[in-house]
Design a protein around this motif. Structure first.
Motif, PDB file in Angstrom:
ATOM      1  N   ASP A 213       5.236  -6.923  -6.842  1.00 42.58           N
ATOM      2  CA  ASP A 213       4.854  -5.535  -6.560  1.00 42.58           C
ATOM      3  C   ASP A 213       3.481  -5.217  -7.145  1.00 42.58           C
ATOM      4  O   ASP A 213       2.649  -4.581  -6.496  1.00 42.58           O
ATOM      5  CB  ASP A 213       5.888  -4.560  -7.115  1.00 42.58           C
ATOM      6  CG  ASP A 213       7.207  -4.608  -6.368  1.00 42.58           C
ATOM      7  OD1 ASP A 213       7.243  -5.172  -5.252  1.00 42.58           O
ATOM      8  OD2 ASP A 213       8.204  -4.081  -6.913  1.00 42.58           O
ATOM      9  N   ALA A 214       3.251  -5.652  -8.395  1.00 43.61           N
ATOM     10  CA  ALA A 214       1.963  -5.396  -9.050  1.00 43.61           C
ATOM     11  C   ALA A 214       0.836  -6.099  -8.302  1.00 43.61           C
ATOM     12  O   ALA A 214      -0.220  -5.515  -8.057  1.00 43.61           O
ATOM     13  CB  ALA A 214       2.005  -5.850 -10.505  1.00 43.61           C
ATOM     14  N   LEU A 215       1.072  -7.349  -7.924  1.00 41.65           N
ATOM     15  CA  LEU A 215       0.067  -8.108  -7.185  1.00 41.65           C
ATOM     16  C   LEU A 215      -0.219  -7.462  -5.838  1.00 41.65           C
ATOM     17  O   LEU A 215      -1.372  -7.347  -5.417  1.00 41.65           O
ATOM     18  CB  LEU A 215       0.521  -9.554  -7.006  1.00 41.65           C
ATOM     19  CG  LEU A 215      -0.462 -10.490  -6.328  1.00 41.65           C
ATOM     20  CD1 LEU A 215      -1.767 -10.557  -7.110  1.00 41.65           C
ATOM     21  CD2 LEU A 215       0.143 -11.867  -6.187  1.00 41.65           C
TER      22      LEU A 215
ATOM     23  N   ASP B 251      -3.842  -4.503  -2.376  1.00 39.57           N
ATOM     24  CA  ASP B 251      -4.063  -3.315  -1.552  1.00 39.57           C
ATOM     25  C   ASP B 251      -5.316  -2.564  -2.010  1.00 39.57           C
ATOM     26  O   ASP B 251      -6.146  -2.182  -1.201  1.00 39.57           O
ATOM     27  CB  ASP B 251      -2.836  -2.409  -1.610  1.00 39.57           C
ATOM     28  CG  ASP B 251      -2.918  -1.254  -0.635  1.00 39.57           C
ATOM     29  OD1 ASP B 251      -3.321  -1.478   0.525  1.00 39.57           O
ATOM     30  OD2 ASP B 251      -2.586  -0.119  -1.035  1.00 39.57           O
ATOM     31  N   PHE B 252      -5.471  -2.382  -3.325  1.00 42.05           N
ATOM     32  CA  PHE B 252      -6.672  -1.722  -3.851  1.00 42.05           C
ATOM     33  C   PHE B 252      -7.913  -2.519  -3.506  1.00 42.05           C
ATOM     34  O   PHE B 252      -8.929  -1.967  -3.102  1.00 42.05           O
ATOM     35  CB  PHE B 252      -6.596  -1.554  -5.373  1.00 42.05           C
ATOM     36  CG  PHE B 252      -5.694  -0.453  -5.827  1.00 42.05           C
ATOM     37  CD1 PHE B 252      -5.634   0.759  -5.170  1.00 42.05           C
ATOM     38  CD2 PHE B 252      -4.899  -0.630  -6.946  1.00 42.05           C
ATOM     39  CE1 PHE B 252      -4.799   1.768  -5.594  1.00 42.05           C
ATOM     40  CE2 PHE B 252      -4.056   0.377  -7.385  1.00 42.05           C
ATOM     41  CZ  PHE B 252      -4.007   1.577  -6.711  1.00 42.05           C
TER      42      PHE B 252
ATOM     43  N   ARG C 133     -11.084  -1.372  -1.118  1.00 37.19           N
ATOM     44  CA  ARG C 133     -12.442  -1.347  -1.659  1.00 37.19           C
ATOM     45  C   ARG C 133     -13.362  -2.201  -0.800  1.00 37.19           C
ATOM     46  O   ARG C 133     -14.472  -1.804  -0.485  1.00 37.19           O
ATOM     47  CB  ARG C 133     -12.452  -1.837  -3.101  1.00 37.19           C
ATOM     48  CG  ARG C 133     -13.843  -1.896  -3.701  1.00 37.19           C
ATOM     49  CD  ARG C 133     -13.821  -1.800  -5.192  1.00 37.19           C
ATOM     50  NE  ARG C 133     -15.116  -1.999  -5.779  1.00 37.19           N
ATOM     51  CZ  ARG C 133     -16.097  -1.118  -5.785  1.00 37.19           C
ATOM     52  NH1 ARG C 133     -15.934   0.045  -5.214  1.00 37.19           N
ATOM     53  NH2 ARG C 133     -17.251  -1.384  -6.361  1.00 37.19           N
ATOM     54  N   LYS C 134     -12.901  -3.387  -0.393  1.00 37.74           N
ATOM     55  CA  LYS C 134     -13.724  -4.256   0.436  1.00 37.74           C
ATOM     56  C   LYS C 134     -14.060  -3.592   1.766  1.00 37.74           C
ATOM     57  O   LYS C 134     -15.164  -3.706   2.257  1.00 37.74           O
ATOM     58  CB  LYS C 134     -13.017  -5.584   0.681  1.00 37.74           C
ATOM     59  CG  LYS C 134     -13.093  -6.525  -0.476  1.00 37.74           C
ATOM     60  CD  LYS C 134     -12.384  -7.829  -0.147  1.00 37.74           C
ATOM     61  CE  LYS C 134     -12.363  -8.731  -1.353  1.00 37.74           C
ATOM     62  NZ  LYS C 134     -11.597  -9.953  -1.103  1.00 37.74           N
ATOM     63  N   SER C 135     -13.087  -2.887   2.346  1.00 38.29           N
ATOM     64  CA  SER C 135     -13.349  -2.257   3.641  1.00 38.29           C
ATOM     65  C   SER C 135     -14.392  -1.151   3.509  1.00 38.29           C
ATOM     66  O   SER C 135     -15.156  -0.917   4.421  1.00 38.29           O
ATOM     67  CB  SER C 135     -12.058  -1.718   4.249  1.00 38.29           C
ATOM     68  OG  SER C 135     -11.570  -0.620   3.518  1.00 38.29           O
ATOM     69  N   ARG C 136     -14.437  -0.494   2.347  1.00 41.41           N
ATOM     70  CA  ARG C 136     -15.458   0.542   2.139  1.00 41.41           C
ATOM     71  C   ARG C 136     -16.822  -0.079   1.916  1.00 41.41           C
ATOM     72  O   ARG C 136     -17.837   0.520   2.246  1.00 41.41           O
ATOM     73  CB  ARG C 136     -15.114   1.408   0.927  1.00 41.41           C
ATOM     74  CG  ARG C 136     -14.009   2.371   1.164  1.00 41.41           C
ATOM     75  CD  ARG C 136     -13.922   3.354   0.036  1.00 41.41           C
ATOM     76  NE  ARG C 136     -14.274   2.716  -1.223  1.00 41.41           N
ATOM     77  CZ  ARG C 136     -13.877   3.114  -2.402  1.00 41.41           C
ATOM     78  NH1 ARG C 136     -13.126   4.163  -2.504  1.00 41.41           N
ATOM     79  NH2 ARG C 136     -14.221   2.487  -3.497  1.00 41.41           N
ATOM     80  N   LEU C 137     -16.864  -1.277   1.340  1.00 38.98           N
ATOM     81  CA  LEU C 137     -18.128  -1.915   1.011  1.00 38.98           C
ATOM     82  C   LEU C 137     -18.661  -2.787   2.133  1.00 38.98           C
ATOM     83  O   LEU C 137     -19.817  -3.189   2.106  1.00 38.98           O
ATOM     84  CB  LEU C 137     -17.967  -2.774  -0.258  1.00 38.98           C
ATOM     85  CG  LEU C 137     -17.602  -1.998  -1.520  1.00 38.98           C
ATOM     86  CD1 LEU C 137     -17.376  -2.972  -2.667  1.00 38.98           C
ATOM     87  CD2 LEU C 137     -18.677  -0.999  -1.882  1.00 38.98           C
ATOM     88  N   THR C 138     -17.843  -3.096   3.138  1.00 37.24           N
ATOM     89  CA  THR C 138     -18.267  -3.943   4.245  1.00 37.24           C
ATOM     90  C   THR C 138     -19.248  -3.177   5.115  1.00 37.24           C
ATOM     91  O   THR C 138     -18.959  -2.055   5.537  1.00 37.24           O
ATOM     92  CB  THR C 138     -17.053  -4.374   5.091  1.00 37.24           C
ATOM     93  OG1 THR C 138     -16.117  -5.016   4.232  1.00 37.24           O
ATOM     94  CG2 THR C 138     -17.465  -5.304   6.207  1.00 37.24           C
TER      95      THR C 138
END
Length: 118
Positions: A76-78, A83-84, A88-93
């Motif tokens: 669950d933690a992983l 997911d985070f 973040r990657k989708s915002r930075l792409t």
């Protein structure tokens, strides 16, 4: 047992060392205690935090308590971290050329001044 409890439990170096020991094999409280210069009551508190976070499973055999690692809380933690990371990657792409942001619904351009046709 939520993700906050999991991360809080993982934040402590003593609890991380307990988990590392349990990764090798299931252990009794006494076997775990042999690796730490802590009072048994202090370790008991760490065991309770780990249990509450769902990171360990406790089984009782007569007068022994055996601790083992529970992988579901780690998964669950992983999953949360992945997911985070993907958000973040989708915002930075970088966006492809011509793929501009649509105008926000509250802004429709400049207002016509007095005397100008609407």
């Amino acid at each position: 047992m939520g993700i906050s409890e999991t991360f809080q439990a993982l934040a402590d170096p003593t609890r991380r060392k307990i988990l590392a020991l349990l990764r090798e094999r299931d252990m009794t409280a006494g076997e775990i205690a042999d690796h730490f210069p802590l009072a048994k009551s202090t370790l008991s508190g760490h065991f309770n935090v780990l249990k509450h976070a769902g990171l360990v499973v406790i089984e009782r055999y007569a007068n022994r308590i055996v601790y083992s690692l529970s992988t579901s809380a780690f998964e669950d933690a992983l999953s949360t971290l992945v997911d985070f990371s993907s958000k973040r990657k989708s915002r930075l792409t970088p966006k492809p050329a011509g793929a501009e942001r649509p105008p926000s619904p509250g802004r429709r351009g400049r207002r016509a001044s007095k005397g100008e046709p609407r």
